[in-house]
Motif scaffolding. Sequence first.
Motif, PDB file in Angstrom:
ATOM      1  N   ALA A  94      -3.840   1.649 -11.011  1.00 38.90           N
ATOM      2  CA  ALA A  94      -2.805   0.949 -10.235  1.00 38.90           C
ATOM      3  C   ALA A  94      -2.430  -0.357 -10.941  1.00 38.90           C
ATOM      4  O   ALA A  94      -3.305  -1.075 -11.436  1.00 38.90           O
ATOM      5  CB  ALA A  94      -3.303   0.664  -8.835  1.00 38.90           C
ATOM      6  N   VAL A  95      -1.149  -0.657 -10.983  1.00 34.96           N
ATOM      7  CA  VAL A  95      -0.686  -1.901 -11.623  1.00 34.96           C
ATOM      8  C   VAL A  95       0.064  -2.807 -10.657  1.00 34.96           C
ATOM      9  O   VAL A  95       0.265  -3.987 -10.941  1.00 34.96           O
ATOM     10  CB  VAL A  95       0.224  -1.610 -12.844  1.00 34.96           C
ATOM     11  CG1 VAL A  95      -0.524  -0.838 -13.913  1.00 34.96           C
ATOM     12  CG2 VAL A  95       1.512  -0.880 -12.425  1.00 34.96           C
ATOM     13  N   GLY A  96       0.504  -2.265  -9.535  1.00 35.21           N
ATOM     14  CA  GLY A  96       1.302  -3.105  -8.636  1.00 35.21           C
ATOM     15  C   GLY A  96       1.522  -2.468  -7.286  1.00 35.21           C
ATOM     16  O   GLY A  96       1.067  -1.351  -7.018  1.00 35.21           O
ATOM     17  N   ARG A  97       2.219  -3.209  -6.449  1.00 30.13           N
ATOM     18  CA  ARG A  97       2.565  -2.712  -5.120  1.00 30.13           C
ATOM     19  C   ARG A  97       3.976  -3.157  -4.760  1.00 30.13           C
ATOM     20  O   ARG A  97       4.453  -4.211  -5.194  1.00 30.13           O
ATOM     21  CB  ARG A  97       1.577  -3.215  -4.075  1.00 30.13           C
ATOM     22  CG  ARG A  97       1.514  -4.707  -3.976  1.00 30.13           C
ATOM     23  CD  ARG A  97       0.615  -5.208  -2.859  1.00 30.13           C
ATOM     24  NE  ARG A  97       0.377  -6.635  -2.984  1.00 30.13           N
ATOM     25  CZ  ARG A  97       1.231  -7.586  -2.637  1.00 30.13           C
ATOM     26  NH1 ARG A  97       2.400  -7.240  -2.117  1.00 30.13           N
ATOM     27  NH2 ARG A  97       0.932  -8.860  -2.786  1.00 30.13           N
ATOM     28  N   ILE A  98       4.617  -2.344  -3.952  1.00 29.24           N
ATOM     29  CA  ILE A  98       5.930  -2.684  -3.410  1.00 29.24           C
ATOM     30  C   ILE A  98       5.972  -2.137  -1.985  1.00 29.24           C
ATOM     31  O   ILE A  98       5.579  -0.995  -1.741  1.00 29.24           O
ATOM     32  CB  ILE A  98       7.079  -2.100  -4.280  1.00 29.24           C
ATOM     33  CG1 ILE A  98       8.436  -2.617  -3.808  1.00 29.24           C
ATOM     34  CG2 ILE A  98       7.060  -0.587  -4.295  1.00 29.24           C
ATOM     35  CD1 ILE A  98       9.583  -2.290  -4.770  1.00 29.24           C
ATOM     36  N   GLY A  99       6.377  -2.981  -1.048  1.00 30.55           N
ATOM     37  CA  GLY A  99       6.370  -2.563   0.347  1.00 30.55           C
ATOM     38  C   GLY A  99       4.990  -2.170   0.837  1.00 30.55           C
ATOM     39  O   GLY A  99       4.860  -1.366   1.755  1.00 30.55           O
ATOM     40  N   HIS A 117       2.826  -0.413  -0.809  1.00 33.65           N
ATOM     41  CA  HIS A 117       2.390   0.811  -1.493  1.00 33.65           C
ATOM     42  C   HIS A 117       1.971   0.504  -2.929  1.00 33.65           C
ATOM     43  O   HIS A 117       2.690  -0.186  -3.661  1.00 33.65           O
ATOM     44  CB  HIS A 117       3.523   1.841  -1.516  1.00 33.65           C
ATOM     45  CG  HIS A 117       3.945   2.303  -0.161  1.00 33.65           C
ATOM     46  ND1 HIS A 117       3.325   3.327   0.513  1.00 33.65           N
ATOM     47  CD2 HIS A 117       4.937   1.864   0.661  1.00 33.65           C
ATOM     48  CE1 HIS A 117       3.904   3.509   1.681  1.00 33.65           C
ATOM     49  NE2 HIS A 117       4.892   2.634   1.797  1.00 33.65           N
ATOM     50  N   PHE A 118       0.847   1.076  -3.368  1.00 32.04           N
ATOM     51  CA  PHE A 118       0.332   0.852  -4.715  1.00 32.04           C
ATOM     52  C   PHE A 118       0.746   1.990  -5.645  1.00 32.04           C
ATOM     53  O   PHE A 118       0.752   3.158  -5.259  1.00 32.04           O
ATOM     54  CB  PHE A 118      -1.195   0.737  -4.675  1.00 32.04           C
ATOM     55  CG  PHE A 118      -1.679  -0.474  -3.925  1.00 32.04           C
ATOM     56  CD1 PHE A 118      -1.808  -1.705  -4.564  1.00 32.04           C
ATOM     57  CD2 PHE A 118      -1.993  -0.392  -2.573  1.00 32.04           C
ATOM     58  CE1 PHE A 118      -2.247  -2.827  -3.873  1.00 32.04           C
ATOM     59  CE2 PHE A 118      -2.432  -1.502  -1.875  1.00 32.04           C
ATOM     60  CZ  PHE A 118      -2.557  -2.727  -2.530  1.00 32.04           C
ATOM     61  N   TYR A 119       1.056   1.640  -6.896  1.00 33.87           N
ATOM     62  CA  TYR A 119       1.526   2.622  -7.878  1.00 33.87           C
ATOM     63  C   TYR A 119       1.018   2.264  -9.267  1.00 33.87           C
ATOM     64  O   TYR A 119       0.584   1.131  -9.524  1.00 33.87           O
ATOM     65  CB  TYR A 119       3.060   2.689  -7.869  1.00 33.87           C
ATOM     66  CG  TYR A 119       3.723   1.345  -8.086  1.00 33.87           C
ATOM     67  CD1 TYR A 119       3.985   0.856  -9.361  1.00 33.87           C
ATOM     68  CD2 TYR A 119       4.086   0.551  -6.997  1.00 33.87           C
ATOM     69  CE1 TYR A 119       4.575  -0.389  -9.552  1.00 33.87           C
ATOM     70  CE2 TYR A 119       4.670  -0.697  -7.181  1.00 33.87           C
ATOM     71  CZ  TYR A 119       4.911  -1.151  -8.462  1.00 33.87           C
ATOM     72  OH  TYR A 119       5.482  -2.388  -8.655  1.00 33.87           O
ATOM     73  N   ASN A 151      -1.925   4.848   5.198  1.00 37.61           N
ATOM     74  CA  ASN A 151      -2.057   4.211   6.508  1.00 37.61           C
ATOM     75  C   ASN A 151      -1.144   2.997   6.690  1.00 37.61           C
ATOM     76  O   ASN A 151      -1.398   2.149   7.536  1.00 37.61           O
ATOM     77  CB  ASN A 151      -3.518   3.802   6.746  1.00 37.61           C
ATOM     78  CG  ASN A 151      -4.450   4.999   6.779  1.00 37.61           C
ATOM     79  OD1 ASN A 151      -4.015   6.116   7.055  1.00 37.61           O
ATOM     80  ND2 ASN A 151      -5.720   4.786   6.488  1.00 37.61           N
ATOM     81  N   ILE A 152      -0.085   2.918   5.895  1.00 37.15           N
ATOM     82  CA  ILE A 152       0.877   1.820   6.014  1.00 37.15           C
ATOM     83  C   ILE A 152       1.843   2.097   7.165  1.00 37.15           C
ATOM     84  O   ILE A 152       2.321   3.227   7.332  1.00 37.15           O
ATOM     85  CB  ILE A 152       1.670   1.648   4.701  1.00 37.15           C
ATOM     86  CG1 ILE A 152       0.762   1.067   3.626  1.00 37.15           C
ATOM     87  CG2 ILE A 152       2.885   0.755   4.893  1.00 37.15           C
ATOM     88  CD1 ILE A 152       1.413   0.992   2.262  1.00 37.15           C
ATOM     89  N   ILE A 153       2.143   1.049   7.929  1.00 35.87           N
ATOM     90  CA  ILE A 153       3.191   1.132   8.941  1.00 35.87           C
ATOM     91  C   ILE A 153       4.453   0.545   8.328  1.00 35.87           C
ATOM     92  O   ILE A 153       4.559  -0.660   8.090  1.00 35.87           O
ATOM     93  CB  ILE A 153       2.821   0.354  10.217  1.00 35.87           C
ATOM     94  CG1 ILE A 153       1.457   0.799  10.754  1.00 35.87           C
ATOM     95  CG2 ILE A 153       3.913   0.532  11.268  1.00 35.87           C
ATOM     96  CD1 ILE A 153       1.386   2.227  11.204  1.00 35.87           C
ATOM     97  N   GLY A 154       5.393   1.399   8.040  1.00 32.55           N
ATOM     98  CA  GLY A 154       6.628   0.950   7.394  1.00 32.55           C
ATOM     99  C   GLY A 154       7.285   2.102   6.669  1.00 32.55           C
ATOM    100  O   GLY A 154       6.904   3.268   6.850  1.00 32.55           O
TER     101      GLY A 154
END
Length: 325
Positions: free
Chosen positions: A245-250, A252-254, A268-271
Amino acid sequence: MKDYENLNENEKINLLASVANLYYEHQLTQSEIADRLFTSRSKISRLLKEAREKKVVEIIIREPWERLLEVEQEFLKKYKLKDVKILNTKGCTNDAMMQKLGEFAAYYIDGIIEKNNIVGMSWGNTIYHTVQSIKSSKNIPITVVQIMGAASKDKPEIDAIDLAKQFARAYGGKYHYLYAPLFVEDKEIKEKLIKDPYIADTIALAKKSDIILTSVGTIDVTISNPDWRGYINSYTQYKLQSSGAVGRIGGHFYDINGNEVDIESNANIIGIELSDFPKVPNVVCIAGGMDKAKPILGAIRGGYVKTLIIDDTAALKILELDKEI
């Protein structure tokens, strides 16, 4: 006025220059010029447009920010992006860089926002500086909506709840809160929450955003950030680091190629989902600093962002990384 189509090229250029001079230099309205030349207002409007197209008139906007224009063009050629703005921060401090990015992002957003737009709002320091810099004289019907639940307990001013409200009020619009935490303990709790009519309607509205304002986060800063400690335990830290993983947006990790990493918190993200970002007409990513290069590159490769507002150190590092990884 003579029939325009029957004029020779020199006569056309002279006419275009005369009309442009009356409009831009003498500040006559299009109707006043039309009366003076015994023609219609719509004809004057077409002549002014042609004057710009033929470079009889060149409009120069002198922005108070120095940019790396050649690097911007390189980004546009290299990546599938809608727009790129790269600020030359000249080695200023991190705080000064964040302030400049926020000011320029606010200026940019004010130029693209239109009535009836739905604006999805993320949260964090960069978005906070952007919203604080909005100084709009517009009063237009927009709707601002959180794209994910709340997380910042210690600094509520940088959370999406406060930012959505401030941004909407700056334009005289309305706002919708997502009354839920960013993460929940397990998928069963999530399924129950997102069935709540108000939460479901808010997420559905967020997915219809015309513009999303967001930044990207780094893994190291996320792990050390007190706002995230309640959501990221030692096992999750291990999974993030071992999965690349290098980052997150909203939330979420990617990884560096924009692939969502397989960790429980992503489920388990609400969004809105990570897959929703590419469907939004314009996701504006505002980020700065060399450490943001990997998260930005991963977001570009994943198609999660369409407009970049970044600084020179991030931009040059992204191009360097793209050749290596």
